[in-house]
Scaffold this active site. Structure first.
Site, PDB file in Angstrom:
ATOM      1  N   HIS A  86       0.860  -1.189   0.000  1.00 20.69           N
ATOM      2  CA  HIS A  86       0.000   0.000   0.000  1.00 20.69           C
ATOM      3  C   HIS A  86       0.887   1.225   0.000  1.00 20.69           C
ATOM      4  CE1 HIS A  86      -4.145  -1.332   0.933  1.00 20.69           C
ATOM      5  NE2 HIS A  86      -3.538  -2.372   1.474  1.00 20.69           N
ATOM      6  N   TYR A 149      -6.584   3.624   7.204  1.00 22.17           N
ATOM      7  CA  TYR A 149      -6.750   2.292   6.611  1.00 22.17           C
ATOM      8  C   TYR A 149      -5.399   1.602   6.435  1.00 22.17           C
ATOM      9  CZ  TYR A 149      -7.793  -1.255   3.098  1.00 22.17           C
ATOM     10  OH  TYR A 149      -7.890  -2.446   2.411  1.00 22.17           O
ATOM     11  N   GLN A 153      -3.424  -1.945   8.618  1.00 24.73           N
ATOM     12  CA  GLN A 153      -3.410  -3.109   7.738  1.00 24.73           C
ATOM     13  C   GLN A 153      -3.101  -4.394   8.485  1.00 24.73           C
ATOM     14  OE1 GLN A 153      -3.844  -4.099   4.285  1.00 24.73           O
ATOM     15  NE2 GLN A 153      -5.260  -2.486   4.801  1.00 24.73           N
TER      16      GLN A 153
END
Length: 170
Positions: A86, A149, A153
């Site tokens: 990410h 977010y 993770q």
């Protein structure tokens, strides 16, 4: 301009920056561009193999940091999971998202497969990453939602030390 406005031409630069862009510290600048382009990128290993841990996870993080620095891309937050990456980034408008994904996936794949020969058995054909990637801008959802977010993770991210964060936004 002098014939239209007399001896005093309007101070466009001052007016543009002060009136339209009042909070300039949120924007990045190049010689001819002022911008705030943020993207959330996600891509996975081929076959979603969970190999991005330990020294391999640290190495891929360092490679991504190097590539981003080379292309004036700021990493706001990032995370290396066992089978995917990410990134929440701010990048200049001269680079397309597709081109940045090509740089990141291509260069990391080539270097990882060279430096870790054991990976060649699992990822034959010189393909370390899956074919696609996910990309979105932070306009549909807030920056804080994306960062939160990514931060949550994996529960053990703090223990592994694989946090990408290079900017402290407070």
């Amino acid at each position: 301009l002098l014939s239209i406005f007399g001896s005093k031409a309007p101070a466009f630069r001052r007016t543009f920056q002060d009136d339209i862009l009042p909070d300039m510290k949120l924007y990045r600048k190049t010689s001819h561009t002022t911008f705030d382009l943020k993207y959330h990128l996600v891509w996975t290993t081929k076959y979603k193999k969970p190999v991005l841990s330990g020294t391999l996870g640290t190495r891929v993080r360092d490679l991504i940091r190097e590539i981003c620095a080379t292309h004036s891309v700021q990493i706001i937050r990032g995370h290396v999971s066992k089978d995917h990456i990410h990134l929440f980034i701010s990048m200049p408008p001269q680079i397309s998202v597709a081109k940045l994904a090509q740089y990141l996936k291509g260069k990391t794949s080539r270097k990882l497969l060279q430096q870790y020969p054991v990976l060649n058995k699992q990822f034959w054909g010189r393909h370390f990453w899956s074919r696609g990637y996910f990309a979105t801008t932070s306009g549909a959802i807030t920056d804080e939602m994306i960062m939160d977010y990514i931060k949550h993770q994996d529960d053990d991210a703090d223990k592994r030390g694989d946090d990408f964060t290079t900017l402290d936004l407070g």
